[in-house]
Design an enzyme around this catalytic site. Sequence first.
Site, PDB file in Angstrom:
ATOM      1  N   SER A   1       0.846  -1.170   0.207  1.00  0.00           N
ATOM      2  CA  SER A   1       0.137  -0.066  -0.293  1.00  0.00           C
ATOM      3  C   SER A   1       0.790   1.214   0.134  1.00  0.00           C
ATOM      4  O   SER A   1       0.350   2.183  -0.196  1.00  0.00           O
ATOM      5  CB  SER A   1      -0.606  -0.086   1.125  1.00  0.00           C
ATOM      6  OG  SER A   1      -1.985  -0.680   0.985  1.00  0.00           O
TER       7      SER A   1
ATOM      8  N   LYS B   1      -0.266   3.609  -2.806  1.00  0.00           N
ATOM      9  CA  LYS B   1      -1.297   4.647  -2.239  1.00  0.00           C
ATOM     10  C   LYS B   1      -0.737   6.071  -2.300  1.00  0.00           C
ATOM     11  O   LYS B   1      -1.334   6.876  -2.390  1.00  0.00           O
ATOM     12  CB  LYS B   1      -1.954   4.157  -1.206  1.00  0.00           C
ATOM     13  CG  LYS B   1      -2.927   3.024  -1.425  1.00  0.00           C
ATOM     14  CD  LYS B   1      -4.028   2.860  -0.393  1.00  0.00           C
ATOM     15  CE  LYS B   1      -4.821   1.570  -0.432  1.00  0.00           C
ATOM     16  NZ  LYS B   1      -4.250   0.344   0.143  1.00  0.00           N
TER      17      LYS B   1
ATOM     18  N   SER C   1      -6.224   3.013   4.877  1.00  0.00           N
ATOM     19  CA  SER C   1      -5.342   2.195   3.612  1.00  0.00           C
ATOM     20  C   SER C   1      -6.627   1.288   2.932  1.00  0.00           C
ATOM     21  O   SER C   1      -6.380   0.221   2.553  1.00  0.00           O
ATOM     22  CB  SER C   1      -4.399   1.100   4.304  1.00  0.00           C
ATOM     23  OG  SER C   1      -3.449   0.733   3.210  1.00  0.00           O
TER      24      SER C   1
ATOM     25  N   LYS D   1       2.893   6.325   5.238  1.00  0.00           N
ATOM     26  CA  LYS D   1       2.155   5.387   4.847  1.00  0.00           C
ATOM     27  C   LYS D   1       2.630   4.022   5.135  1.00  0.00           C
ATOM     28  O   LYS D   1       3.861   3.687   5.213  1.00  0.00           O
ATOM     29  CB  LYS D   1       1.902   5.497   3.298  1.00  0.00           C
ATOM     30  CG  LYS D   1       0.906   4.396   2.779  1.00  0.00           C
ATOM     31  CD  LYS D   1      -0.607   5.157   3.343  1.00  0.00           C
ATOM     32  CE  LYS D   1      -1.455   4.054   2.850  1.00  0.00           C
ATOM     33  NZ  LYS D   1      -1.501   2.888   3.984  1.00  0.00           N
TER      34      LYS D   1
END
Length: 314
Positions: A98, A101, A152, A258
Amino acid sequence: MKEKIISSILMTAFLLMAACSSHKTPPEQEPQLSEEELRLIHASRIDSSYVLSLQQPDSIAHWEGLDTLTAEAWILVEDATGMLISAKNAHQRMYPASLTKMMTCLLATEHNQLLDDTIEITKDVYVTRDCRVRLGDSYQAVHLLSEMMLLSDNVAAYALARHIGGDTLSFCQMMNSKAAYLGMDSTHFANPNGLPNDSNYSTARDLLTLARYSMCDTTFARIVATPFMDIPLTDGRHLPCKNTNILLQDYDGCIGVKTGYTRKAGSCLASAATRNGVTLFLILLKSKDYARRFAESAALLDYGFRVMEKYKNW
């Protein structure tokens, strides 16, 4: 009369010559770089001279502990100078999970004219049940962006990608074009959320460039630094949301960025922290488990701040 005219002409010529000789031509100025050019240079700058010249690295507390970390790759830099503090397998292609992202969020913030739009969760973006959004839910795009980055949410990423790019394939082309622009030469994106795909890969080095560049965007930086928020839906409901990055609560000075996890990618974390005017960026990939990525990132950041303190005193 004629002599007076000649004398006048000569005096005028003399004055003109004197004026010309007293006028200094300014040196040729170098072209000024634009704000975007400076941002791009800043995000990609890495200075390895410090590491190469480091004397007695074991004199820095807990240096020996770096050998015990389970992460397969990482890169740690001081942001202002790009000083490389520590790295392991930083150029090895790996699954970013992720952390993908970050690119999706960056492209969304760069299309800020769309952030007030309403996005409905429809069947064509409901590609996984690994999400909190539900079919038929509607969000303002900026709130769906927070849902994606804090929690997420994988379907939120697909919904944003379709809304911004028109369809997922077009959005992935946008992602790869932006990666090329940033000089992320060992990166390819095949989806907007980092779900397992052999064509979705990057390196710690490339992801570091992405994180540093993205954090120059005030909307991006604000979202990833938010530990808690209530996500509003357009029907009036509010869903409490706690950021999956627990360093925001547990690590002094953490400002983002993140989390990421899949079985293939392992536990990943992009981190940034500021203490005493020093900002560090860290990308850590494929740590052994959920908790260790935070502990190992904290250990690397602690080491980085100790290095910078010693460096300032040299």
